[in-house]
Structures are given as C-alpha cells and as structure tokens.
Write an enzyme that holds these catalytic residues in place. Structure first.
Site, PDB file in Angstrom:
ATOM      1  N   GLY A  12      24.891   0.571  11.741  1.00 32.79           N
ATOM      2  CA  GLY A  12      24.089   1.237  12.775  1.00 32.79           C
ATOM      3  C   GLY A  12      22.604   1.094  12.483  1.00 32.79           C
ATOM      4  O   GLY A  12      21.807   1.974  12.826  1.00 32.79           O
ATOM      5  N   SER A 141      25.216  15.007   6.938  1.00 27.52           N
ATOM      6  CA  SER A 141      24.427  15.854   7.835  1.00 27.52           C
ATOM      7  C   SER A 141      24.316  17.226   7.194  1.00 27.52           C
ATOM      8  O   SER A 141      25.140  17.576   6.328  1.00 27.52           O
ATOM      9  CB  SER A 141      25.141  15.978   9.180  1.00 27.52           C
ATOM     10  N   TYR A 154      32.703  17.400  14.470  1.00 26.77           N
ATOM     11  CA  TYR A 154      31.589  16.685  13.824  1.00 26.77           C
ATOM     12  C   TYR A 154      31.384  17.234  12.401  1.00 26.77           C
ATOM     13  O   TYR A 154      31.261  16.479  11.440  1.00 26.77           O
ATOM     14  CB  TYR A 154      30.324  16.850  14.657  1.00 26.77           C
ATOM     15  N   LYS A 158      31.628  15.292   8.776  1.00 25.00           N
ATOM     16  CA  LYS A 158      30.500  15.148   7.854  1.00 25.00           C
ATOM     17  C   LYS A 158      30.785  15.814   6.499  1.00 25.00           C
ATOM     18  O   LYS A 158      30.275  15.373   5.467  1.00 25.00           O
ATOM     19  CB  LYS A 158      29.216  15.696   8.490  1.00 25.00           C
TER      20      LYS A 158
END
Ligand code: NDP
Length: 258
Positions: A12, A141, A154, A158
């Site tokens: 990414g 995160s 999410y 993480k």
C-alpha cells in the site's frame, strides 16, 4: 543517510501513510518497491522515488492473494538480489455497530488487515533468514491497543497485528530479523476522511461537530500527518533501532493515554 543500499518493500505504498513511508525510506537512501493494487498511483510514487536518484519498482499485489505475494517477493529478489525491509502498511477500515457487522465484512477486514500481513511476512522470511538480517515493520493502530466503539472488527484485526508482531519478533530474533510495529492515531489521509464522514452519519453530527469531538480526544489537539508515521517507520528500519525488537511505538498525539 540512514538506509544506503537497502531494499524496502512497502505494501500500500502508493497512497496516504504508505506513500509517505515510501518517500521517507527513499530519502534515507533505500530503493523502494511499491506493492499495491492501484497501479497509476503506485507508478507515480515510483517515479518520485526515481527522481530522488533511487531505484523503484511498482508491483501489482493484492496482499490477500498468496500467489501474488510470493510472485512479488520473487520479482524483488530477481531485480535487487536482497530484501532488507518489509513494511506491512496496506489496510482497510469500516465502521458499523457490532450487530450490523456481516460475516462478509468481518472476513474482508481480517483478510486484508491480518492475513495480508501474515502472507507478506511469511513470504519475506525465507530470503531474510538466508541473509541473516532483516527488518519487518507492521502498521497497526491505536485501535490495536484500546477498544473503539463502532469498529470491533477493525480493532480485532489491529490487535491481531500486534500479536503477530510480538510472536514473530521472538521467533525470528535468532536470525537477526527485527519485527516492530507502529500504532498511528488519527492521521490525515483518505481513510480518516471517510472515517469521520461515516462517524458523522452514524451519530447525526455535522462535519464541524465531528471535528471538534474527535480533536477533543487527542491531547495534542490536531490530527497527525503521514510523514510523522513515516519517521517512526524509518527509525525501525534503520540502525538507530538496532537493539529493538517486538516493540510498538504509538504515533497518536497522546490519544491512547487520554
Ligand atoms: P488509505 O486508505 O489512504 O490507504 C490504504 C492503502 O492500503 C492503499 O495504499 C491501498 O492500496 C492499500 N490496500 C488496501 N487493500 C489492499 C490489498 N488488498 N492489497 C494491497 N494493498 C491494499 O489508508 P491510510 O494510508 O490512512 O492507512 C494506511 C495504514 O495505516 C492502514 O493499515 C491503516 O489501517 C493504518 N492506520 C491509519 C490511520 C489513519 O488515521 N489514517 C490510523 C491508524 C492506522 P490500493 O489502493 O492500491 O489498494
């Protein structure tokens, strides 16, 4: 320069935080491979890196597809002969009350944010063991350390990244491979823009109300810039962190301690 002659892969690496990481590693002397899906964006970053006098390659890679990941690693080895740094940055985000998280959405989140990191680590370990050195940096995160409402899937993904980081650090230390993680807070990218829009929609808040609410939860009272994450990643990639493995740095304006 802190990374002369090093070869780094950034998943990414074409947008947002990954783009800033790619450019920062190149500024420190590394040749950088952008592994992503959106090739026009990846080619643009690769061109910027070449303008800095470094070598760069963009390779179309969906990190959830093992065949593509293995092929990408092979291509990098063919082109450069070694891989010194892997940054697992590719990730996705979405926001739903837990009862509205479908199985498909749960699986999609885990596929990209967890399986993608696992596949890239697994593929790079062989050449790194052979070289008897390497650095893996995973982007988790602040949501990998504290619970956050509306993002259970999410958060879970993480948290998993940090578990993977700590386990791999122990397993790979005998091979001189260091594995660390960076936990960003709210960072100024497309992902954050979409997150705040979605939050406003769910909570019935105006963009200004969302901004005020979100900034109130950040002790430094501002969002971070992608370049501020890149600095922490560059630290873990360089010899400045030569005796550090299995660790996490929060780059979150104090958010986790709030
Ligand atoms: P963006 O949405 O701006 O970029 C996401 C990146 O992930 C893109 O480069 C995208 O590439 C890549 N990506 C997504 N899915 C895949 C896939 N299947 N295969 C390969 N690449 C993929 O996000 P950010 O830059 O904000 O986020 C980067 C990382 O930082 C993520 O892991 C995110 O969870 C984490 N993070 C971000 C925070 C923030 O506030 N922005 C806060 C905390 C963590 P392409 O378009 O080519 O698919």
């Amino acid at each position: 320069m802190k990374l002369p002659g090093q070869v780094a892969i950034v998943t990414g690496g074409n947008k947002g935080i990954g783009r800033a990481i790619s450019l920062s590693l190149a500024d420190e002397g590394a040749d950088v491979v952008i592994a992503a899906r959106d090739m026009p964006a990846a080619d643009q970053v690769a061109d910027q890196i070449k303008q800095k006098g470094r070598r760069s390659l963009s390779i179309r890679t969906d990190v959830t597809q093992n065949e593509q990941v293995e092929k990408m690693i092979e291509e990098v080895l063919d082109e450069f002969g070694h891989i010194d740094v892997l940054v697992n940055n590719a990730g996705i985000f979405s926001m739903f009350p837990v009862r509205e998280i479908t199985e498909e959405e749960w699986d999609r989140m885990m596929m990209v944010n967890v399986k993608g990191v696992f596949l890239c680590c697994r593929a790079v370990i062989k050449p790194m063991v052979k070289q008897n050195q390497g650095k893996i940096i995973n982007i988790s995160s602040v949501a990998g350390k504290i619970g956050v409402p509306l993002t259970a899937h999410y958060c879970a993904s993480k948290f998993a990244v940090l578990g993977l980081t700590m386990s791999l650090a122990l397993e790979l230390a005998p091979h001189n491979i260091r594995v660390n993680a960076v936990c960003p807070g709210d960072i100024n990218t497309q992902m954050l823009e979409k997150e705040w829009q979605r939050f406003g929609k769910i909570k019935g808040m105006t963009p200004e109300e969302v901004r005020r609410t979100k900034l109130a939860g950040i002790p430094l009272r501002r969002v971070g810039q992608p370049e501020e994450i890149a600095k922490a990643v560059t630290f873990f990639a360089s010899l400045d962190s030569s005796y550090i493995t299995g660790q996490t740095i929060n780059v979150d304006g104090g958010m986790e301690s709030h």
